[in-house]
Design a protein around this motif. Structure first.
Motif, PDB file in Angstrom:
ATOM      1  N   LYS A  47       0.999  -1.191   0.005  1.00  0.00           N
ATOM      2  CA  LYS A  47      -0.082   0.108   0.043  1.00  0.00           C
ATOM      3  C   LYS A  47       0.936   1.243   0.025  1.00  0.00           C
ATOM      4  O   LYS A  47       0.644   2.271  -0.660  1.00  0.00           O
ATOM      5  N   MET A  48       1.717   1.275   0.935  1.00  0.00           N
ATOM      6  CA  MET A  48       3.020   2.412   0.771  1.00  0.00           C
ATOM      7  C   MET A  48       3.458   2.547  -0.574  1.00  0.00           C
ATOM      8  O   MET A  48       3.674   3.848  -1.064  1.00  0.00           O
ATOM      9  N   VAL A  65       0.989   4.141  -2.945  1.00  0.00           N
ATOM     10  CA  VAL A  65       0.760   5.584  -2.845  1.00  0.00           C
ATOM     11  C   VAL A  65       1.877   6.331  -3.248  1.00  0.00           C
ATOM     12  O   VAL A  65       1.836   7.468  -4.150  1.00  0.00           O
ATOM     13  N   GLY A  88       2.136   5.734  -7.141  1.00  0.00           N
ATOM     14  CA  GLY A  88       1.004   6.554  -7.645  1.00  0.00           C
ATOM     15  C   GLY A  88       0.910   7.986  -7.823  1.00  0.00           C
ATOM     16  O   GLY A  88       0.912   8.647  -8.658  1.00  0.00           O
ATOM     17  N   CYS A  89       1.756   8.526  -6.748  1.00  0.00           N
ATOM     18  CA  CYS A  89       1.864  10.063  -6.301  1.00  0.00           C
ATOM     19  C   CYS A  89       2.978  10.537  -7.492  1.00  0.00           C
ATOM     20  O   CYS A  89       2.672  11.528  -8.325  1.00  0.00           O
ATOM     21  N   ARG A 138      -7.740   4.398  -9.335  1.00  0.00           N
ATOM     22  CA  ARG A 138      -8.045   3.547  -8.335  1.00  0.00           C
ATOM     23  C   ARG A 138      -8.032   2.248  -8.748  1.00  0.00           C
ATOM     24  O   ARG A 138      -7.505   1.159  -8.040  1.00  0.00           O
ATOM     25  N   ILE A 185      -4.445   0.665  -9.045  1.00  0.00           N
ATOM     26  CA  ILE A 185      -3.993   0.611  -7.626  1.00  0.00           C
ATOM     27  C   ILE A 185      -4.388  -0.609  -7.265  1.00  0.00           C
ATOM     28  O   ILE A 185      -3.715  -1.305  -6.558  1.00  0.00           O
TER      29      ILE A 185
END
Length: 118
Positions: A67-68, A71, A74-75, A87, A90
């Protein structure tokens, strides 16, 4: 096999039947999400963009680290001006990581049984 540190003790605690059911459920979830993404987007699935962005599971194999990583990458992907990831991409990446961890646990069990039988 995989490269990294396995922190998935939760999978090791499952029985063979439970891990088999989890494996089948993950396949169904991935197929459902890929199908819905394809139908909604009418172009390449966002999964391809997610895999190109994230690529691998990292050195630490656990859902929190996936998950980290999603993020962070993705950013970075959005900051680079590429909005092709969303979404669904991901979520598909996270499902794929879970699937690979489950598959690796099954392979580990098979290998262990083969060695015990030899």
């Amino acid at each position: 096999m995989r490269f990294g540190i396995n922190l998935r003790g939760d999978l090791a605690k499952l029985s063979d039947e439970e891990i088999g059911a989890k494996y089948e459920a993950l396949i169904s979830d991935i197929e459902r999400l890929v199908q819905s993404t394809r139908e909604g987007a009418r172009r390449k699935p966002f999964y391809l963009a997610a895999m190109a962005s994230f690529g691998w599971r990292g050195l630490l194999h656990a859902p929190i680290f996936y998950k980290m990583q999603a993020v962070v990458f993705g950013c970075l992907h959005v900051l680079q001006g590429n909005s092709s990831i969303n979404r669904n991409g991901i979520e598909l990446y996270l499902l794929d990581c879970e699937f690979k961890d489950t598959r690796d646990e099954i392979k580990r069990r098979v290998r262990r049984r083969q060695l015990a039988a030899a």
